[in-house]
Scaffold this active site. Structure first.
Site, short mmCIF file in Angstrom:
data_model
loop_
_atom_site.label_atom_id
_atom_site.label_comp_id
_atom_site.label_asym_id
_atom_site.label_seq_id
_atom_site.Cartn_x
_atom_site.Cartn_y
_atom_site.Cartn_z
N HIS A 119 0.96 -1.27 -0.22
CA HIS A 119 -0.05 -0.04 -0.09
C HIS A 119 0.98 1.18 0.01
CE1 HIS A 119 -3.61 -2.63 1.50
NE2 HIS A 119 -3.28 -2.56 0.68
N THR A 188 -3.98 -8.24 11.32
CA THR A 188 -4.73 -7.45 10.19
C THR A 188 -6.18 -8.00 10.42
OG1 THR A 188 -5.06 -7.17 7.91
CG2 THR A 188 -4.22 -9.35 8.61
N SER A 189 -7.01 -6.98 10.06
CA SER A 189 -8.55 -7.30 10.28
C SER A 189 -9.03 -8.30 9.11
CB SER A 189 -9.36 -6.05 10.54
OG SER A 189 -8.95 -5.27 9.44
C1 BV8 Z 1 -8.30 -2.43 -5.24
C2 BV8 Z 1 -2.89 3.02 2.48
C3 BV8 Z 1 -8.94 -2.67 -7.46
C4 BV8 Z 1 -3.53 4.53 2.54
C5 BV8 Z 1 -4.90 1.46 2.64
C6 BV8 Z 1 -16.68 -1.78 -2.28
C7 BV8 Z 1 -16.54 -0.42 -2.90
C8 BV8 Z 1 -15.24 -0.04 -3.43
C9 BV8 Z 1 -14.06 -0.89 -3.20
C10 BV8 Z 1 -14.25 -2.16 -2.54
C11 BV8 Z 1 -15.29 -2.44 -2.30
N1 BV8 Z 1 -15.13 -3.76 -1.78
C12 BV8 Z 1 -13.92 -3.82 -1.87
C13 BV8 Z 1 -13.25 -2.81 -2.45
C14 BV8 Z 1 -11.77 -2.86 -2.56
C15 BV8 Z 1 -11.03 -2.16 -1.53
C16 BV8 Z 1 -11.53 -2.53 -0.21
O1 BV8 Z 1 -11.04 -3.77 0.04
N2 BV8 Z 1 -12.41 -2.00 0.64
C17 BV8 Z 1 -12.48 -2.66 1.82
C18 BV8 Z 1 -12.76 -1.26 2.84
C19 BV8 Z 1 -13.96 -3.13 1.71
N3 BV8 Z 1 -9.67 -2.16 -1.99
C20 BV8 Z 1 -9.06 -1.17 -2.59
O2 BV8 Z 1 -9.67 -0.49 -3.10
C21 BV8 Z 1 -7.72 -1.49 -3.07
N4 BV8 Z 1 -7.43 -1.45 -4.39
O3 BV8 Z 1 -8.99 -3.11 -4.89
O4 BV8 Z 1 -8.04 -2.13 -6.60
C22 BV8 Z 1 -10.23 -1.61 -7.48
C23 BV8 Z 1 -10.18 -0.63 -8.22
C24 BV8 Z 1 -11.31 0.09 -8.48
C25 BV8 Z 1 -12.51 -0.08 -7.58
C26 BV8 Z 1 -12.35 -1.40 -6.75
C27 BV8 Z 1 -11.24 -2.14 -6.65
C28 BV8 Z 1 -6.65 -0.81 -2.36
C29 BV8 Z 1 -6.74 -0.97 -0.80
C30 BV8 Z 1 -5.58 -0.11 -0.10
C31 BV8 Z 1 -6.25 1.24 0.48
N5 BV8 Z 1 -5.09 1.61 1.20
N6 BV8 Z 1 -3.78 2.04 3.47
C32 BV8 Z 1 -3.24 4.97 4.03
O5 BV8 Z 1 -2.81 4.04 4.95
O6 BV8 Z 1 -3.43 5.99 4.38
S1 BV8 Z 1 -5.80 0.38 3.38
C33 BV8 Z 1 -5.46 0.56 5.13
O7 BV8 Z 1 -6.52 -0.14 5.79
C34 BV8 Z 1 -4.28 -0.07 5.51
O8 BV8 Z 1 -3.13 0.11 4.74
C35 BV8 Z 1 -4.59 -1.40 5.83
O9 BV8 Z 1 -4.37 -2.15 4.65
C36 BV8 Z 1 -6.18 -1.44 6.07
C37 BV8 Z 1 -6.25 -1.44 7.45
O10 BV8 Z 1 -6.32 -2.74 7.61
P1 BV8 Z 1 -5.59 -3.47 8.89
O11 BV8 Z 1 -3.96 -3.26 8.40
O12 BV8 Z 1 -6.08 -4.86 8.98
O13 BV8 Z 1 -5.87 -2.91 10.22
P2 BV8 Z 1 -7.32 -2.57 11.00
O14 BV8 Z 1 -7.08 -1.56 11.97
O15 BV8 Z 1 -8.41 -2.64 10.09
O16 BV8 Z 1 -7.09 -4.08 11.90
C38 BV8 Z 1 -6.07 -4.13 12.71
C39 BV8 Z 1 -5.90 -5.37 13.52
O17 BV8 Z 1 -4.83 -5.50 14.24
C40 BV8 Z 1 -7.13 -5.79 14.09
O18 BV8 Z 1 -7.66 -7.19 13.74
C41 BV8 Z 1 -6.88 -5.84 15.46
O19 BV8 Z 1 -7.38 -6.79 16.33
C42 BV8 Z 1 -5.23 -6.40 15.38
N7 BV8 Z 1 -4.41 -5.64 16.39
C43 BV8 Z 1 -4.53 -4.55 17.26
N8 BV8 Z 1 -3.58 -4.69 18.15
C44 BV8 Z 1 -2.71 -5.66 17.81
C45 BV8 Z 1 -3.43 -6.62 16.90
N9 BV8 Z 1 -3.01 -7.61 16.44
C46 BV8 Z 1 -1.64 -8.38 17.20
N10 BV8 Z 1 -0.97 -7.38 18.30
C47 BV8 Z 1 -1.67 -6.29 18.54
N11 BV8 Z 1 -0.92 -5.85 19.71
#
Ligand code: BV8
Ligand code: ZN
Length: 243
Positions: A119, A188-189
């Site tokens: 990313h 990661t979630s």
């Molecule tokens: C793509 C950079 C093709 C920026 C990020 C519906 C409509 C539109 C789009 C979509 C859709 N459905 C799906 C999509 C595609 C979309 C997507 O997946 N959306 C999701 C929300 C449904 N994906 C995209 O758009 C990707 N591109 O698919 O291209 C395309 C083209 C056009 C249209 C459609 C598709 C691009 C995705 C990249 C986005 N950029 N980051 C920035 O950071 O500012 S994403 C960003 O959020 C992060 O990079 C990371 O990937 C994500 C967060 O996720 P996590 O890292 O898992 O973090 P989170 O907080 O969620 O979870 C933390 C976890 O850690 C938890 O489980 C917690 O329990 C755990 N934890 C906490 N503490 C600890 C721990 N574990 C262990 N130890 C601890 N101490």
């Protein structure tokens, strides 16, 4: 937990190829807010809307406020034992690929080498006019930073929602996922695509998939091993006294 860790450690010692997928949770213990946790990043800034090309086009100043805030926060934190342990694991296995969703650069600071920042990286900027990419560690770049070459408006060199990932990086991540013997999925979630599909690919090709998280996720029922706990506590135990 102990025998699960022993089992996973045994598999890592035997493995020829190891792939690791990390998310925001691995940086949580460094003090970097996760996206969806309590007080999460997204809540404060409604960031799911902010991390999009449309939001940047509509209000680049607000987007830069968000990124400058994160750059300043990340600038003041350190990598943690989980990041360090992955850099050590890389030295112990024949083939190692670290696939990170995080843009904080902490894996690089911890010494990881074969790293795919799928990313992007918050310390890189890209010119919206000439496309030039540069690394700039200045925490606060102001709300309208300009390209040194062409004066075009700079943007963070990160992948926003709705944007495609770099093709070569995506291919490399898929390749590592399909060929690994063991995949660790850490902090990661498993909600964002295409990252969330890498462990599914790995498992479909026969890899042992292990999840390390403080809570269960959509991946948990799928993983061969689920270690519930903090990455900073668990990951070092997988690498310490390796034999
Ligand atoms: C793509 C950079 C093709 C920026 C990020 C519906 C409509 C539109 C789009 C979509 C859709 N459905 C799906 C999509 C595609 C979309 C997507 O997946 N959306 C999701 C929300 C449904 N994906 C995209 O758009 C990707 N591109 O698919 O291209 C395309 C083209 C056009 C249209 C459609 C598709 C691009 C995705 C990249 C986005 N950029 N980051 C920035 O950071 O500012 S994403 C960003 O959020 C992060 O990079 C990371 O990937 C994500 C967060 O996720 P996590 O890292 O898992 O973090 P989170 O907080 O969620 O979870 C933390 C976890 O850690 C938890 O489980 C917690 O329990 C755990 N934890 C906490 N503490 C600890 C721990 N574990 C262990 N130890 C601890 N101490
Ligand atoms: Zn330029």
């Amino acid at each position: 937990m102990d025998n699960e860790i022993a089992r996973l450690k045994g598999a890592l010692i035997e493995a020829q190829r190891v792939a690791v997928l990390t998310g925001a949770g691995i940086s949580a213990e460094s003090g970097v807010p996760t996206f969806r946790g309590e007080g999460g990043l997204w809540r404060k800034y409604r960031s799911q809307e902010l991390a999009t090309p449309e939001a940047f086009a509509a209000n680049p100043g607000l987007a830069w406020e968000f990124y400058n805030w994160r750059r300043s926060l990340i600038n003041d934190v350190e990598y943690n034992p989980a990041h360090k342990a992955l850099a050590e694991l890389e030295e112990k296995v024949p083939r190692f690929t670290l696939i990170s969703q995080n843009v904080d650069g902490l894996h690089l600071r911890a010494g990881s080498k074969n790293l795919l920042e799928i990313h992007g990286n918050i310390w890189k900027v890209r010119c919206t006019r000439c496309g030039k990419i540069a690394v700039d560690f200045t925490p606060d770049l102001g709300t309208s930073p300009r390209c040194k070459d062409c004066k075009g408006l700079l943007r963070p060199h990160v992948v926003w929602f709705g944007e495609n990932l770099d093709h070569d990086i995506l291919q490399a991540a898929l390749d590592a996922s399909m060929k690994c013997d063991v995949m660790l999925v850490i902090g990661t979630s498993a909600m964002v695509q295409p990252s969330a599909s890498f462990p599914v690919e790995a498992k479909s090709k026969g890899a042992l998939v292990a999840e390390i998280n403080i809570e269960s996720t959509p991946l948990s029922s799928y993983a061969d091993i689920t270690l519930l706990g903090k990455a900073g506590d668990i990951v070092p135990r997988l690498v310490d006294n390796w034999h």
